[in-house]
Write a protein that holds these residues in place. Structure first.
Motif, PDB file in Angstrom:
ATOM      1  N   GLU A 238     -16.065   7.639   0.375  1.00  0.00           N
ATOM      2  CA  GLU A 238     -14.841   8.439   0.245  1.00  0.00           C
ATOM      3  C   GLU A 238     -13.711   7.833   1.076  1.00  0.00           C
ATOM      4  N   THR A 239     -14.058   7.368   2.275  1.00  0.00           N
ATOM      5  CA  THR A 239     -13.034   6.739   3.117  1.00  0.00           C
ATOM      6  C   THR A 239     -12.550   5.442   2.475  1.00  0.00           C
ATOM      7  N   ALA A 240     -13.475   4.689   1.866  1.00  0.00           N
ATOM      8  CA  ALA A 240     -13.093   3.462   1.156  1.00  0.00           C
ATOM      9  C   ALA A 240     -12.174   3.797  -0.021  1.00  0.00           C
ATOM     10  N   ASP A 241     -12.515   4.867  -0.742  1.00  0.00           N
ATOM     11  CA  ASP A 241     -11.678   5.284  -1.878  1.00  0.00           C
ATOM     12  C   ASP A 241     -10.288   5.688  -1.419  1.00  0.00           C
ATOM     13  N   GLU A 242     -10.223   6.368  -0.276  1.00  0.00           N
ATOM     14  CA  GLU A 242      -8.923   6.764   0.268  1.00  0.00           C
ATOM     15  C   GLU A 242      -8.089   5.530   0.604  1.00  0.00           C
ATOM     16  N   HIS A 243      -8.723   4.533   1.210  1.00  0.00           N
ATOM     17  CA  HIS A 243      -7.996   3.298   1.540  1.00  0.00           C
ATOM     18  C   HIS A 243      -7.580   2.565   0.271  1.00  0.00           C
ATOM     19  N   HIS A 244      -8.444   2.620  -0.759  1.00  0.00           N
ATOM     20  CA  HIS A 244      -8.080   1.974  -2.016  1.00  0.00           C
ATOM     21  C   HIS A 244      -6.874   2.678  -2.652  1.00  0.00           C
ATOM     22  N   GLU A 245      -6.892   4.005  -2.620  1.00  0.00           N
ATOM     23  CA  GLU A 245      -5.757   4.757  -3.179  1.00  0.00           C
ATOM     24  C   GLU A 245      -4.467   4.414  -2.435  1.00  0.00           C
ATOM     25  N   ASP A 246      -4.551   4.338  -1.105  1.00  0.00           N
ATOM     26  CA  ASP A 246      -3.364   3.976  -0.318  1.00  0.00           C
ATOM     27  C   ASP A 246      -2.940   2.541  -0.621  1.00  0.00           C
ATOM     28  N   PHE A 247      -3.938   1.654  -0.820  1.00  0.00           N
ATOM     29  CA  PHE A 247      -3.630   0.265  -1.162  1.00  0.00           C
ATOM     30  C   PHE A 247      -2.877   0.201  -2.491  1.00  0.00           C
ATOM     31  N   VAL A 248      -3.335   0.996  -3.459  1.00  0.00           N
ATOM     32  CA  VAL A 248      -2.682   1.040  -4.777  1.00  0.00           C
ATOM     33  C   VAL A 248      -1.265   1.582  -4.633  1.00  0.00           C
ATOM     34  N   ARG A 249      -1.086   2.594  -3.793  1.00  0.00           N
ATOM     35  CA  ARG A 249       0.250   3.153  -3.564  1.00  0.00           C
ATOM     36  C   ARG A 249       1.191   2.111  -2.967  1.00  0.00           C
ATOM     37  N   VAL A 250       0.674   1.335  -2.016  1.00  0.00           N
ATOM     38  CA  VAL A 250       1.500   0.292  -1.395  1.00  0.00           C
ATOM     39  C   VAL A 250       1.839  -0.776  -2.418  1.00  0.00           C
ATOM     40  N   GLN A 251       0.844  -1.161  -3.243  1.00  0.00           N
ATOM     41  CA  GLN A 251       1.094  -2.162  -4.274  1.00  0.00           C
ATOM     42  C   GLN A 251       2.158  -1.681  -5.252  1.00  0.00           C
TER      43      GLN A 251
END
Length: 307
Positions: A238-251
């Motif tokens: 879940e923490t990895a997914d949260e970081h991925h979502e934030d990564f996508v937002r930054v991208q």
């Protein structure tokens, strides 16, 4: 109950540190420079990858623990089946033991009844009776007796002979008694063998029962570890997914910034073209009015297509 901390220690699992997580606020996302956001994107990507690796390792450990749980449950089931099989044998030998004990009791009762009927220990034995008969017959043959005395002597001899016959018959019948007693003892011995088998099988069944209980207990302990490991997996995933979502937002934000920069450059180029065109039109007007143009002016006219 197995805690997550004990599972982390037992299986040497890397603890999830909140301090290693990358925080992305709306303010940082909306107001951060492109360079800052590129840096944050890299941090989010790296942390996401680390967390995905952590989640994968935890999932593997969880699956191993679940497999061990199934092994222990299978082991317990085998002990259960063996215990039940042995208990069935115990019951069979119990039934046979009880049946044989009942048969032996009946035979021993017959022995006691026959003993009472024979009364072998009562009265004179065969040798004594035979000696008495012989003496009476010798007296009958050698003595001169009155008719009365001889009749009494003959009656006494007949009485002794009858006693002798009865005693001989009892002795003969006692052979049947011995046979019956031997049969009763054999049946009792066979019953004892079944009783011994009952004890052995019951002890063996109890051992499998104890092993079954222990295997189920171990399965429960390992299952608790697997459940705790699953919680650790979910936490990391879940923490990895949260970081991925934030990564996508930054991208996405970076693409927006790229579009903004491209639009700004396009606007600058448009303004430059408009200014060049306006300047060229002024030069062209001068040319139509007969003014002499220098080389630079001629090039500006060519660039805008007015010449």
């Amino acid at each position: 109950m197995v805690t997550k901390n004990s599972v982390v220690e037992t299986h040497d699992v890397e603890s999830l540190k909140e301090s290693d997580n990358i925080s992305l606020t709306d303010s940082k996302l909306d107001n951060g420079s492109k360079g800052q956001l590129i840096k944050v994107a890299g941090q989010l990507r790296d942390r996401r990858n680390d967390l995905n690796q952590m989640a994968s390792e935890r999932a593997s450990l969880r699956d191993e623990l679940n497999a061990k749980t199934r092994e222990k449950v299978d082991e317990a089931q085998k002990h259960r089946e063996k215990r039940d099989e042995l208990n069935e044998q115990v019951q069979e030998h119990k039934d046979k033991r009880n049946e044989l004990n009942a048969e032996a009791n009946e035979l021993f009762d017959q022995v006691e009844e026959m003993k009472a009927e024979l009364e072998l220990d009562e009265g004179k034995n065969i040798e004594e009776l035979e000696d008495e008969i012989e003496q009476l017959e010798f007296r009958q043959q050698t003595e001169v007796l009155s008719s009365e005395d001889e009749r009494e002597l003959i009656e006494k001899i007949e009485d002794k002979r009858e006693q002798l016959q009865q005693k001989k018959q009892k002795v003969e019948d006692s052979g049947e008694l011995d046979s019956l007693k031997e049969q009763a003892e054999e049946v009792r011995s066979e019953a004892s063998q079944h009783h011994q088998k009952v004890t052995e099988l019951a002890d063996n069944a109890q051992e499998h029962h104890n092993q079954m209980i222990e295997a189920y207990r171990e399965a429960d302990d390992i299952r608790d570890e697997a459940d705790a490991m699953h919680e650790l997996f979910v936490e990391a995933q879940e923490t990895a997914d949260e970081h991925h979502e934030d990564f996508v937002r930054v991208q996405k934000r970076l693409r927006e910034l790229d579009k903004q920069e491209e639009q700004e450059r396009e606007d600058e180029r448009t303004e430059e073209r408009e200014a060049a065109k306006e300047e060229a039109e002024e030069i062209y007007q001068k040319f139509k009015e007969g003014e002499t143009l220098d080389t630079e002016d001629l090039m500006k006219l060519q660039k805008t297509g007015l010449l």
